[in-house]
Write a protein that holds these residues in place. Sequence first.
Motif, PDB file in Angstrom:
ATOM      1  N   ARG B  63       0.822  -1.212   0.000  1.00  0.00           N
ATOM      2  CA  ARG B  63       0.000   0.000   0.000  1.00  0.00           C
ATOM      3  C   ARG B  63       0.849   1.252   0.000  1.00  0.00           C
ATOM      4  O   ARG B  63       0.495   2.263  -0.595  1.00  0.00           O
ATOM      5  N   GLU B  64       1.989   1.176   0.720  1.00  0.00           N
ATOM      6  CA  GLU B  64       2.806   2.370   0.847  1.00  0.00           C
ATOM      7  C   GLU B  64       3.817   2.506  -0.283  1.00  0.00           C
ATOM      8  O   GLU B  64       4.685   3.381  -0.243  1.00  0.00           O
ATOM      9  N   GLY B  65       3.694   1.627  -1.278  1.00  0.00           N
ATOM     10  CA  GLY B  65       4.512   1.782  -2.477  1.00  0.00           C
ATOM     11  C   GLY B  65       5.951   1.309  -2.329  1.00  0.00           C
ATOM     12  O   GLY B  65       6.778   1.568  -3.201  1.00  0.00           O
ATOM     13  N   GLU B  66       6.256   0.602  -1.220  1.00  0.00           N
ATOM     14  CA  GLU B  66       7.618   0.071  -1.081  1.00  0.00           C
ATOM     15  C   GLU B  66       7.884  -1.021  -2.106  1.00  0.00           C
ATOM     16  O   GLU B  66       9.020  -1.331  -2.421  1.00  0.00           O
ATOM     17  N   ARG B  67       6.795  -1.662  -2.571  1.00  0.00           N
ATOM     18  CA  ARG B  67       6.954  -2.685  -3.605  1.00  0.00           C
ATOM     19  C   ARG B  67       5.741  -2.628  -4.508  1.00  0.00           C
ATOM     20  O   ARG B  67       4.697  -2.072  -4.177  1.00  0.00           O
ATOM     21  N   GLU B  68       5.861  -3.268  -5.681  1.00  0.00           N
ATOM     22  CA  GLU B  68       4.751  -3.301  -6.618  1.00  0.00           C
ATOM     23  C   GLU B  68       3.635  -4.170  -6.061  1.00  0.00           C
ATOM     24  O   GLU B  68       3.850  -4.981  -5.176  1.00  0.00           O
ATOM     25  N   TRP B  69       2.454  -4.015  -6.631  1.00  0.00           N
ATOM     26  CA  TRP B  69       1.338  -4.819  -6.190  1.00  0.00           C
ATOM     27  C   TRP B  69       1.650  -6.294  -6.379  1.00  0.00           C
ATOM     28  O   TRP B  69       2.240  -6.698  -7.376  1.00  0.00           O
ATOM     29  N   ALA B  70       1.288  -7.103  -5.399  1.00  0.00           N
ATOM     30  CA  ALA B  70       1.504  -8.547  -5.480  1.00  0.00           C
ATOM     31  C   ALA B  70       0.289  -9.250  -4.921  1.00  0.00           C
ATOM     32  O   ALA B  70      -0.359  -8.753  -3.993  1.00  0.00           O
ATOM     33  N   TYR B  71      -0.040 -10.406  -5.482  1.00  0.00           N
ATOM     34  CA  TYR B  71      -1.166 -11.202  -5.012  1.00  0.00           C
ATOM     35  C   TYR B  71      -0.981 -11.591  -3.551  1.00  0.00           C
ATOM     36  O   TYR B  71       0.130 -11.795  -3.086  1.00  0.00           O
ATOM     37  N   LEU B  72      -2.101 -11.773  -2.861  1.00  0.00           N
ATOM     38  CA  LEU B  72      -2.028 -12.241  -1.480  1.00  0.00           C
ATOM     39  C   LEU B  72      -1.294 -13.571  -1.396  1.00  0.00           C
ATOM     40  O   LEU B  72      -0.518 -13.803  -0.463  1.00  0.00           O
ATOM     41  N   ASP B  73      -1.512 -14.455  -2.370  1.00  0.00           N
ATOM     42  CA  ASP B  73      -0.795 -15.737  -2.361  1.00  0.00           C
ATOM     43  C   ASP B  73       0.716 -15.515  -2.352  1.00  0.00           C
ATOM     44  O   ASP B  73       1.453 -16.248  -1.694  1.00  0.00           O
ATOM     45  N   THR B  74       1.166 -14.535  -3.096  1.00  0.00           N
ATOM     46  CA  THR B  74       2.602 -14.240  -3.152  1.00  0.00           C
ATOM     47  C   THR B  74       3.092 -13.737  -1.801  1.00  0.00           C
ATOM     48  O   THR B  74       4.151 -14.164  -1.307  1.00  0.00           O
ATOM     49  N   LEU B  75       2.323 -12.844  -1.186  1.00  0.00           N
ATOM     50  CA  LEU B  75       2.692 -12.343   0.144  1.00  0.00           C
ATOM     51  C   LEU B  75       2.693 -13.484   1.164  1.00  0.00           C
ATOM     52  O   LEU B  75       3.597 -13.586   1.998  1.00  0.00           O
ATOM     53  N   HIS B  76       1.686 -14.344   1.096  1.00  0.00           N
ATOM     54  CA  HIS B  76       1.626 -15.485   2.015  1.00  0.00           C
ATOM     55  C   HIS B  76       2.848 -16.388   1.823  1.00  0.00           C
ATOM     56  O   HIS B  76       3.421 -16.888   2.790  1.00  0.00           O
ATOM     57  N   ARG B  77       3.239 -16.596   0.570  1.00  0.00           N
ATOM     58  CA  ARG B  77       4.372 -17.484   0.303  1.00  0.00           C
ATOM     59  C   ARG B  77       5.675 -16.890   0.844  1.00  0.00           C
ATOM     60  O   ARG B  77       6.495 -17.583   1.458  1.00  0.00           O
ATOM     61  N   GLU B  78       5.841 -15.590   0.625  1.00  0.00           N
ATOM     62  CA  GLU B  78       7.070 -14.942   1.120  1.00  0.00           C
ATOM     63  C   GLU B  78       7.144 -14.988   2.642  1.00  0.00           C
ATOM     64  O   GLU B  78       8.203 -15.272   3.214  1.00  0.00           O
ATOM     65  N   SER B  79       6.020 -14.698   3.309  1.00  0.00           N
ATOM     66  CA  SER B  79       6.058 -14.708   4.769  1.00  0.00           C
ATOM     67  C   SER B  79       6.209 -16.137   5.286  1.00  0.00           C
ATOM     68  O   SER B  79       6.878 -16.378   6.302  1.00  0.00           O
ATOM     69  N   LEU B  80       5.625 -17.097   4.577  1.00  0.00           N
ATOM     70  CA  LEU B  80       5.803 -18.505   4.960  1.00  0.00           C
ATOM     71  C   LEU B  80       7.280 -18.901   4.869  1.00  0.00           C
ATOM     72  O   LEU B  80       7.826 -19.535   5.799  1.00  0.00           O
ATOM     73  N   ASP B  81       7.913 -18.557   3.779  1.00  0.00           N
ATOM     74  CA  ASP B  81       9.336 -18.901   3.606  1.00  0.00           C
ATOM     75  C   ASP B  81      10.166 -18.334   4.760  1.00  0.00           C
ATOM     76  O   ASP B  81      11.030 -19.019   5.315  1.00  0.00           O
ATOM     77  N   ALA B  82       9.896 -17.079   5.124  1.00  0.00           N
ATOM     78  CA  ALA B  82      10.647 -16.444   6.215  1.00  0.00           C
ATOM     79  C   ALA B  82      10.349 -17.120   7.553  1.00  0.00           C
ATOM     80  O   ALA B  82      11.248 -17.324   8.380  1.00  0.00           O
ATOM     81  N   LEU B  83       9.092 -17.500   7.743  1.00  0.00           N
ATOM     82  CA  LEU B  83       8.696 -18.104   9.014  1.00  0.00           C
ATOM     83  C   LEU B  83       9.323 -19.491   9.189  1.00  0.00           C
ATOM     84  O   LEU B  83       9.813 -19.836  10.278  1.00  0.00           O
ATOM     85  N   LEU B  84       9.325 -20.264   8.113  1.00  0.00           N
ATOM     86  CA  LEU B  84       9.935 -21.602   8.190  1.00  0.00           C
ATOM     87  C   LEU B  84      11.432 -21.470   8.472  1.00  0.00           C
ATOM     88  O   LEU B  84      12.007 -22.238   9.254  1.00  0.00           O
ATOM     89  N   GLU B  85      12.033 -20.489   7.855  1.00  0.00           N
ATOM     90  CA  GLU B  85      13.465 -20.220   8.092  1.00  0.00           C
ATOM     91  C   GLU B  85      13.698 -19.878   9.565  1.00  0.00           C
ATOM     92  O   GLU B  85      14.616 -20.411  10.206  1.00  0.00           O
ATOM     93  N   SER B  86      12.840 -19.023  10.108  1.00  0.00           N
ATOM     94  CA  SER B  86      13.041 -18.576  11.492  1.00  0.00           C
ATOM     95  C   SER B  86      12.862 -19.719  12.487  1.00  0.00           C
ATOM     96  O   SER B  86      13.420 -19.682  13.584  1.00  0.00           O
ATOM     97  N   HIS B  87      12.085 -20.728  12.092  1.00  0.00           N
ATOM     98  CA  HIS B  87      11.910 -21.901  12.961  1.00  0.00           C
ATOM     99  C   HIS B  87      12.975 -22.967  12.691  1.00  0.00           C
ATOM    100  O   HIS B  87      12.942 -24.046  13.302  1.00  0.00           O
TER     101      HIS B  87
END
Lengths: 241, 241
Positions: B63-87
């Motif tokens: 929303r704040e323009g830090e990145r281009e628009w991306a599908y929710l699935d894409t956002l979910h996948r990126e946060s999932l990847d980071a979360l699995l890494e953190s665990h």
Amino acid sequence: MAGFDPEGVRVIACDIFGTTVDWYGGVAAQAAGVFAGVEVELDAGMFTNEWRDMYLPAMRRVREGEREWAYLDTLHRESLDALLESHGVAGKFDDAARARLVRAWHLLPAWPEAAAGLARLRRRYTLAALSNGGFALLTRLVKAAELPFDCIVSAELARSYKPGPEVYRTAARLLDVEPAEVLMVACHGWDIDGARAAGLRTAFVERPREKGPRRAADRAADTESDLAAGDFNALADLLGC
Amino acid sequence: MAGFDPEGVRVIACDIFGTTVDWYGGVAAQAAGVFAGVEVELDAGMFTNEWRDMYLPAMRRVREGEREWAYLDTLHRESLDALLESHGVAGKFDDAARARLVRAWHLLPAWPEAAAGLARLRRRYTLAALSNGGFALLTRLVKAAELPFDCIVSAELARSYKPGPEVYRTAARLLDVEPAEVLMVACHGWDIDGARAAGLRTAFVERPREKGPRRAADRAADTESDLAAGDFNALADLLGC
């Protein structure tokens, strides 16, 4: 049907005007009421045919970039204004009467078997409305006609009009499927041709009374399509739903 | 309810995740299955809360323009990847397992009274889903949960995310009504606040179990809204449906 595999279809996209609802009967009946109200003697059925004749050329001017994108309501209003002028009755129709005529396209009766046939298709497939009507128009029309769609996809979302390929491809993109996984159902050769050109599969549903008693409707035999059926129940039979 | 007139409402727009479906229960159950399949011992409920915690920040960057628009699935996948890494379990999850987790958000159980309550609202109002989920995700989710919406409106159509005002205004524009003619129903203070800021009317529906047993859900008392109700049937009562 050579080469057509129903298993490859994930989405069924349905045209609305003519294919699922009777625009001729619905608009002619409402126009007759408006004409009586303003005391103008015009044949409402012929008038409806003439109005609809202006539909494809108006959309073509948008698709070909002659003018900016405009809502179907706007195109209907412009063609209505011209048509009333050509009949020499423009002075009889104030803004409210014209608005009522444009709104006639928002409330049209479903063909008798449409809701039941669509419900059968919906059990197996994602069922989308895909029409040149605006998003608001389609939502209102589909709700009033009690047609069981899973979602409304309007050409407005592509800011173009069928048979422009971007409309069909926008539907596939929004539903996250390949164009070849969408089966476009329509009763018009131009819509089937446009869908085929955009990579969709196609099913021609014949609506012999679509243009009323004076005009011949498009026939499946004149158009190349993957499937052809007499109505939505027959299409559901062909697809084993 | 001071100054609120139900007669002025023409469209009811409903949030989906949490408001009509139980994302916590649905994702946790599916995640537990995936974790068992890859033989990883993680608390699926806590994991689901942690994953959802990354949702608003990820959308804010869009929303704040830090990145281009991306599908929710894409956002979910990126946060999932980071979360699995953190665990420390990233190596245990191949692409297929990650895709199954992302797809968990596409199939979530409706709250028990949601379908019946929405059906009551739909008798009087145009009923739209209005969610940050993608158009395809929402269509699939709403169909599987048998929620009786008239149309699907996704933040994807505005290429932004709630609580950005353009999402709420896009819904009003597509449905050809004024923002003040839309009643936004949600169980999150941030969504109600965003809708109010965009000029919509608002109804807070409380979902005390929304975030599972370990987290407190948003409460109506902490947010300014036109209406507040315990569930969709209570909202239908308030609106006289």
